[in-house]
Design a protein around this motif. Sequence first.
Motif, mmCIF file in Angstrom:
data_model
loop_
_atom_site.group_PDB
_atom_site.id
_atom_site.type_symbol
_atom_site.label_atom_id
_atom_site.label_comp_id
_atom_site.label_asym_id
_atom_site.label_seq_id
_atom_site.Cartn_x
_atom_site.Cartn_y
_atom_site.Cartn_z
ATOM 1 N N ASP A 71 -8.718 -53.848 -15.807
ATOM 2 C CA ASP A 71 -7.975 -52.817 -15.566
ATOM 3 C C ASP A 71 -7.992 -51.843 -16.192
ATOM 4 O O ASP A 71 -8.249 -50.231 -15.684
ATOM 5 N N GLN A 72 -9.389 -52.477 -17.031
ATOM 6 C CA GLN A 72 -10.956 -51.311 -17.218
ATOM 7 C C GLN A 72 -10.962 -50.111 -16.476
ATOM 8 O O GLN A 72 -11.184 -48.381 -16.391
ATOM 9 N N LYS A 73 -11.447 -51.327 -15.738
ATOM 10 C CA LYS A 73 -12.166 -50.142 -14.445
ATOM 11 C C LYS A 73 -11.493 -49.099 -13.604
ATOM 12 O O LYS A 73 -11.744 -48.619 -12.258
ATOM 13 N N VAL A 74 -10.547 -49.833 -13.352
ATOM 14 C CA VAL A 74 -9.425 -48.995 -12.220
ATOM 15 C C VAL A 74 -9.120 -47.634 -12.886
ATOM 16 O O VAL A 74 -9.041 -46.721 -12.793
ATOM 17 N N ARG A 75 -8.846 -48.374 -14.067
ATOM 18 C CA ARG A 75 -8.541 -46.892 -14.813
ATOM 19 C C ARG A 75 -9.569 -45.792 -15.185
ATOM 20 O O ARG A 75 -9.048 -44.819 -15.034
ATOM 21 N N SER A 76 -10.177 -46.286 -15.369
ATOM 22 C CA SER A 76 -11.647 -45.380 -15.674
ATOM 23 C C SER A 76 -12.142 -44.749 -13.930
ATOM 24 O O SER A 76 -12.166 -43.494 -13.991
ATOM 25 N N LEU A 77 -11.976 -45.514 -12.942
ATOM 26 C CA LEU A 77 -12.565 -44.809 -11.862
ATOM 27 C C LEU A 77 -11.196 -43.868 -11.236
ATOM 28 O O LEU A 77 -11.670 -42.959 -10.741
ATOM 29 N N LEU A 78 -10.136 -44.259 -11.155
ATOM 30 C CA LEU A 78 -9.184 -43.223 -10.887
ATOM 31 C C LEU A 78 -8.853 -42.016 -12.044
ATOM 32 O O LEU A 78 -8.688 -40.740 -11.038
ATOM 33 N N THR A 79 -9.126 -42.427 -12.968
ATOM 34 C CA THR A 79 -8.896 -41.022 -14.335
ATOM 35 C C THR A 79 -10.529 -40.141 -13.591
ATOM 36 O O THR A 79 -10.093 -38.960 -13.651
ATOM 37 N N SER A 80 -11.625 -40.918 -13.396
ATOM 38 C CA SER A 80 -13.192 -39.890 -13.153
ATOM 39 C C SER A 80 -12.607 -39.510 -11.602
ATOM 40 O O SER A 80 -13.048 -38.205 -11.584
ATOM 41 N N THR A 81 -11.750 -39.970 -10.922
ATOM 42 C CA THR A 81 -11.343 -39.328 -9.186
ATOM 43 C C THR A 81 -10.823 -38.165 -9.339
ATOM 44 O O THR A 81 -10.778 -36.776 -9.211
ATOM 45 N N ILE A 82 -9.150 -37.894 -10.229
ATOM 46 C CA ILE A 82 -8.834 -37.522 -10.909
ATOM 47 C C ILE A 82 -9.570 -35.840 -11.133
ATOM 48 O O ILE A 82 -9.664 -34.903 -11.111
ATOM 49 N N ASN A 83 -10.174 -36.097 -12.140
ATOM 50 C CA ASN A 83 -11.018 -35.067 -13.204
ATOM 51 C C ASN A 83 -12.466 -34.831 -12.707
ATOM 52 O O ASN A 83 -12.086 -33.268 -12.253
ATOM 53 N N SER A 84 -12.362 -34.556 -11.980
ATOM 54 C CA SER A 84 -13.902 -34.809 -10.714
ATOM 55 C C SER A 84 -13.429 -33.986 -9.388
ATOM 56 O O SER A 84 -13.834 -32.412 -9.327
ATOM 57 N N ILE A 85 -11.906 -34.234 -8.485
ATOM 58 C CA ILE A 85 -11.203 -33.163 -8.302
ATOM 59 C C ILE A 85 -11.320 -32.091 -8.827
ATOM 60 O O ILE A 85 -10.736 -31.005 -8.343
ATOM 61 N N LYS A 86 -10.150 -32.125 -9.647
ATOM 62 C CA LYS A 86 -10.433 -31.094 -10.462
ATOM 63 C C LYS A 86 -11.492 -29.978 -10.901
ATOM 64 O O LYS A 86 -10.630 -28.906 -10.462
ATOM 65 N N LYS A 87 -12.125 -30.258 -10.841
ATOM 66 C CA LYS A 87 -13.329 -30.258 -11.756
ATOM 67 C C LYS A 87 -14.239 -29.029 -10.313
ATOM 68 O O LYS A 87 -14.662 -27.826 -9.576
ATOM 69 N N VAL A 88 -13.716 -29.509 -9.381
ATOM 70 C CA VAL A 88 -14.420 -29.113 -7.610
ATOM 71 C C VAL A 88 -13.802 -28.361 -7.772
ATOM 72 O O VAL A 88 -14.233 -27.422 -7.404
ATOM 73 N N LEU A 89 -12.500 -28.388 -7.538
ATOM 74 C CA LEU A 89 -11.385 -27.835 -7.368
ATOM 75 C C LEU A 89 -11.501 -26.002 -8.043
ATOM 76 O O LEU A 89 -10.879 -24.927 -8.111
ATOM 77 N N LYS A 90 -11.310 -26.190 -9.135
ATOM 78 C CA LYS A 90 -12.057 -25.234 -10.578
ATOM 79 C C LYS A 90 -13.500 -24.128 -9.982
ATOM 80 O O LYS A 90 -13.195 -23.286 -10.074
ATOM 81 N N LYS A 91 -14.141 -25.170 -9.253
ATOM 82 C CA LYS A 91 -15.716 -24.606 -9.079
ATOM 83 C C LYS A 91 -15.343 -23.732 -8.176
ATOM 84 O O LYS A 91 -16.638 -23.057 -8.127
ATOM 85 N N ARG A 92 -15.210 -24.903 -7.327
ATOM 86 C CA ARG A 92 -14.484 -23.526 -5.301
ATOM 87 C C ARG A 92 -14.171 -23.530 -5.293
ATOM 88 O O ARG A 92 -13.788 -23.890 -3.984
#
Length: 1828
Positions: A1499-1520
């Motif tokens: 469960d820790q791996k699932v949670r970490s991967l999904l959270t990192s994915t969501i935050n990274s998408i937000k970063k990309v959209l904020k940057k570009r």
Amino acid sequence: MAASELYTKFARVWIPDPEEVWKSAELLKDYKPGDKVLLLHLEEGKDLEYRLDPKTKELPHLRNPDILVGENDLTALSYLHEPAVLHNLKVRFIDSKLIYTYCGIVLVAINPYEQLPIYGEDIINAYSGQNMGDMDPHIFAVAEEAYKQMARDERNQSIIVSGESGAGKTVSAKYAMRYFATVSGSASEANVEEKVLASNPIMESIGNAKTTRNDNSSRFGKYIEIGFDKRYRIIGANMRTYLLEKSRVVFQAEEERNYHIFYQLCASAKLPEFKMLRLGNANTFHYTKQGGSPVIEGIDDAKEMAHTRQACTLLGISESYQMGIFRILAGILHLGNVGFMSRDSDSCTIPPKHEPLSIFCDLMGVDYEEMCHWLCHRKLATAAETYIKPISKLQATNARDALAKHIYAKLFNWIVDHVNQALHAAVKQHSFIGVLDIYGFETFEINSFEQFCINYANEKLQQQFNMHVFKLEQEEYMKEQIPWTLIDFYDNQPCINLIESKLGILDLLDEECKMPKGTDDTWAQKLYNTHLNKCALFEKPRLSNKAFIIQHFADKVEYQCEGFLEKNKDTVFEEQIKVLKSSKFKMLPELFQDDEKTISPTSATSSGRTLLTRTPAKPTKGRPTQTAKEHKKTVGHQFRNSLHLLMETLNATTPHYVRCIKPNDCKLPFTFDEKRAVQQLRACGVLETIRISAAGFPSRWTYQEFFSRYRVLMKQKDVLSDRKQTCKNVLEKLIVDKDKYQFGKTKIFFRAGQVAYLEKLRADKLRAACIRIQKTIRGWLLRKKYVRKRKAAIIVQRYVRGYQARCYAKFLRRTRAATTIQKYWRMHIARRRYKVTRTATIVLQSYLRGYLARNRYRKILYDHKAVVIQKWVRGWLARTCYKRSMHAIIYLQCCFRRMMAKRELKKLKIEARSVERYKKLHIGMENKIMQLQRKVDEQNKDYKCLMEKLTNLEGIYNSETEKLRSDLERLQLSEEEAKIATGRVLSLQEEIAKLRKDLEQTRSEKKSIEERADRYKQETEQLVSNLKEENTLLKQEKETLNHLIVEQAKEMTETMEKKLVEETKQLELDLNDERLRYQNLLNEFSRLEERYDDLKEEMTLMVHVPKPGHKRTDSTHSSNESEYTFSSELAETEDIPLRTEEPSERKVPLDMSLFLKLQKRVTELEQEKQVMQDELDRKEEQVLRSRAKEEERPPIRGAELEYESLKRQELESENKKLKNELNELRKALSEKSAPEVTAPGAPAYRVLMEQLTSVSEELDVRKEEVLILRSQLVSQKEAIQPKDDKNTMTDSTILLEDVQKMKDKGEIAQAYIGLKETNRLLESQLQSQKRSHENEAEALRGEIQSLKEENNRQQQLLAQNLQLPPEARIEASLQHEITRLTNENLDLMEQLEKQDKTVRKLKKQLKVFAKKIGELEVGQMENISPGQIIDEPIRPVNIPRKEKDFQGMLEYKKEDEQKLVKNLILELKPRGVAVNLIPGLPAYILFMCVRHADYLNDDQKVRSLLTSTINSIKKVLKKRGDDFETVSFWLSNTCRFLHCLKQYSGEEGFMKHNTSRQNEHCLTNFDLAEYRQVLSDLAIQIYQQLVRVLENILQPMIVSGMLEHETIQGVSGVKPTGLRKRTSSIADEGTYTLDSILRQLNSFHSVMCQHGMDPELIKQVVKQTFYIVGAVTLNNLLLRKDMCSWSKGMQIRYNVSQLEEWLRDKNLMNSGAKETLEPLIQAAQLLQVKKKTDDDAEAICSMCNALTTAQIVKVLNLYTPVNEFEERVSVSFIRTIQMRLRDRKDSPQLLMDAKHIFPVTFPFNPSSLALETIQIPASLGLGFIARV
């Protein structure tokens, strides 16, 4: 061309008029040089001879062409003069209801005296960012121009608003400040823009008053500087005030008021906090009742007081300070009521214990005696001594008023200081925009010192204005490089010198004030001596020695010298001030502290404000000489210095001018008084602007615009490729005088009148062309008409000739028929005559023969009848004897039987009485009818019995008759023997006589019996007929009732269907609103989150100062806060553990205030969600209650059936009880009665049995009817149930089905279902517990109250049995049974669903265990030793699972997660992925990684991967986030990732379209529904960002491409433009066209398709895009008068058709995008339809259903003809439209909300792509992940 050549026949001119100022007329004859008289025809219909001035010989002003009337800019008029300006303003104001007009650089604003809907935020947004000439004139356009120039030129700006009192200056300045506050926003969280706007009600209350000209007149001038930072956001403001009218505090003219604040205080006197002020009605105070008009109509002073206090609070003025202000103001009112009594001519006194003075002293905190003393005395200081001198009553009154004015002025300055402190900028001011709201030129019957200062200020402003206008003209000519000469314009410097120069009026006034015995008269004499006959602008009135006249730029003004010195000195006794300074009331001395600190009244304070109304400063101990000089500063000197400072400020800024015009003095809405308007136009400098423009080249055209407009005047050979040269060649031919025009670099400059001449030539050319076209068309029409008439004549001739031939043939046929008829008629007459003769002969013969035969027959008949009579007489005698004996016998029998029957009847009545009464009580109407029927049957049986008896009697009688006959025969035979036995004969005769008597008696009895029988038969028949009639009536009633039931069922079905449709629509609307609200909240949350991230980065930069050396930046680093605050939907119980798991090293300092705000916002969202859930549940309960109520109502069929079923059950139970009671009665009769009575053969027993059998038969019949009715009810129920079951069972079922329908439309429905199921489960548990307790209680109470309840139930059943027929009971029982079975079915279905879910969960667990067992077996095989492997036989088993048995999972190490996110999201280039790889590949890869983590149950791996994915998408959209491809790419991938989580979730609803292989790939361990919600929210945010990117890209193209670009060349002409530059409609290089928009739309569509975006989502994006295009286009159309024409409507419709064609090409017609353009389409149609008659109005009202009433009226008002052949829309037609649309309920908003975003949904779109077939390209750099 010479000007005189334009004065031809039919030319229109303006002539002076004493009433209308200028009147229009038409020339009846050409003017020739030398003519002294012009023959004119007035518009009124009169002819006039207009005589020219013999000296000047000036011709009257020419009138502009009609197409130029109503222009936005007065400088666009060809003829620039006073009547043209006045007429243009009047047409715009009265006809078009437009209050704003440009006049070069000036905005002319006419006060409409009516609230207009043109100042909302939608209008502000429409003007924001627009060029000034592109939109219709507006105060917002001026404000936007100032704001834009401040940002572009880095130069401070000023908006100068001037005009008469009541012209709307204050309102215009207020709207300008509102514009800045709305557009720029504030740079901090302190809401400075709200404070800037809040200063208005405060300043209006203390500085505005009602005058005869204005209800809210500003009695002071103010200059507000609005400060901006480097990002041009409001950071503060500062206010300067000028020349407060202090005299109004103590005196008001008739129909005027004091300052508003005094009346607000009096209106609020009853408030508890104001009781200490001891106020009352305004009429009780001297300072508020002098004007006699204490109330303003439509204004509530108490409410205004509340607004003032609210504004004070907003600006930081505390409650204590507010109460202090109100105390001082109340003290001023009470001071005005202080009265003086004269002791002698030189002294006065105040009455002892004078109440107004004592209240004043209490409020001010001063000593009563001291104040009383100094109000009646003054201190005089000489060089040697000081002494106290009493003053007269008049002097004391003036001193009191001076004190009141001084206190109010100090309070006014104190409030202004505190307002400036509240508006003071906390950071450095980068630039400012000043708004000057100052009094306009004033002239009254009596003009004093105030009017002199006001007009002096206007002279200075007018000079600055003239210089600015001249400078702009000069710059324009130099820019275009054309030769120019110095323009002669009015310079008012001599007038200014007269006022402010050395020995000027102000200088002499100050000098006279210094004189000990200076008076107004001596000052007037000095003025006469100094300036009279020396200055042309100074004059002396003929009849006065105390006045003087100054020739101002606007008009001559006569000033009265009385009061000048007193007002200039502005003296107040120092002792009175000292008394106030010694006050115990802390705030009062604070007002006078400025006297000690101020060096000079004109010096600026720390905030940069100049105080103009301050009194001289108090002397200090250290510098007495300087203070003495300072005290000599007069009001005039202060005002002059402050005015110089103001002019310096204005000259250092770029000015923008707003001139406010008062249209009438009566404050009537949209009423234009020409005289008053002309006075103000002359006074405010508008006509001077016109004159300066007219002196040069006022009309200016670009070469392209000139070519487009006047192309019709050119020949084909004149058109060259060089537009400039073409225009030059044409103008040289058209205008001979080269001085009338000049060629610039980019424009052609024309002198006044030349454009009108060119328009005349163009109109003549078009008119000639029209005449030629008309000639050709009319000839063609007439030829066509002739051919049609000729053809019609031939056809008519043919038909006439045919008609004549048919008439002749008909005549021949009639002649022949008449001959035939005559022949047959004559034959008929002859035959009939013969037949009559023959018939008469035969009749005579027959009658004769008959007579003879009858005679013969009569004789024979006579003989025969005699024989028959003898026979019957003999027989009668025998029968009579027999009947008499027989009658006697029967009579005896009847009497005996009657007696017996009566006895039996009595017994039966006694026995049956109770039964009958019981039946009467318990059996309904139909049982009574059946009893009557049974009685009829019994009577019929009795009748039959009687008939049988009669037949028996007849048989007996016949037998006896035969016996008598035999006896008679025997007697005849023994007649001879009778003769012998005479005695025997006598006895026999006696017996015969007796028998005869008996026979007669018998006959009479028989006759009576027959009569009785007949009577009984008649009664029976009558009864039967009555029963039949009643039966038919009952049948009819039954049929009507059945018909009504059927109709009600139909109506109920229809109403239910309609209700269902309406409820469905309403639910859809509610859902869309809720979805929009939710998405708006998400947008707000994302904005706050971005703000939080920015602040956190700034704090990080501030805390961690970068050091020289190595700096590590990890692109995959995500903050702890943003990582776990991605959704407001996550529960706190899950959110807290997630936060605690993050390493402490990554935590950074937070902005706690922002974090608390975000946390508060999240809790608010959760509370709103809970409130919405509660509301939804409450609505469900309300719907259930309403359904229950509807079921109880009789009109509804469901309720009727339920009610009837209950009654049917009760009646059936009642029948059973009756049956049981009858059985018991039968047993009782059989047991207890006597055996002779109850014996089977006894009469009583027989009667009872007959009744019981009849009752049982009746019950059987009713049972059969009930069965029939049941079958009918079942059939009806089955017919109704498919329609109604789903809608009428329970509301929760409906909602559940609706929610299930919505499941694919969004994750909101799933959350809603989950919450609802949880609530239902809890509710069922509570209900079960409650039910068990209730059952136990009922069981205990049931044994005690069973008999009582049974008795009550029986009584209720009996009562209902009396009211209802038996059929109702059966129907109710049937309905009840159906309802019960349906509920049981639903319960069973729910149980079945729960069991299915349990089975699915168990299956999943079994699969997990099976996999684990398989892994263990494989591990055991690997642990086997090599020796064992050798010993075993080698089998060809292939085990590699990596390729063939690929499970569609990707394995990665925990430490590679950041690398995975970095390569797959942060550094991924969307363009390469979209072109070369399958769509949605990143989403598939991420899901396959999630699958592997789920497979490992990590469960820790699932949670970490999904959270990192969501935050990274937000970063990309904020940057570009500004790149459309990036946003589109990640929107597509986010949706695909969301669909994958749904498709492989294991839920049946999402597995319908999966293959068996895909079903094997479903997640096994984790339910990621919450993360689906988070991804859905993220997708919504990305969608909104995509819409914003779309809007930013399309925004510059829409207006140019849809409105301005001329898609159909040559359709729309270009009208002359004014000084304001307007965007050209001619396509130049770099301008956007419709093709640009279509190309951009193609680009958007192709990018979204390449990224694999869902088709439904593409449709929503296209719909939103088209909505933006339509809304922006329509908004600009509604705000641009130049775009509202017939030709522009055609252009718009063509452009819309191109957009529709694009939709058809892309197969997007069903996306709803076309419907969003409907308002624009209807607006274009409205521009093109006829607009004259009532039928046209009706057609417009029915056609424009997508436009609001305000939009329709606005388009009609703005409609402007481009050519002379078009007509304007009349005012009456517009009023007709308004009357027809007055009942339409639509939004009053004028503009569409261009920022509106439709709520987005993400319908589930499963992928057919198998996960095991996906290949990962090496270009992604994901070699560290392995396929599993």
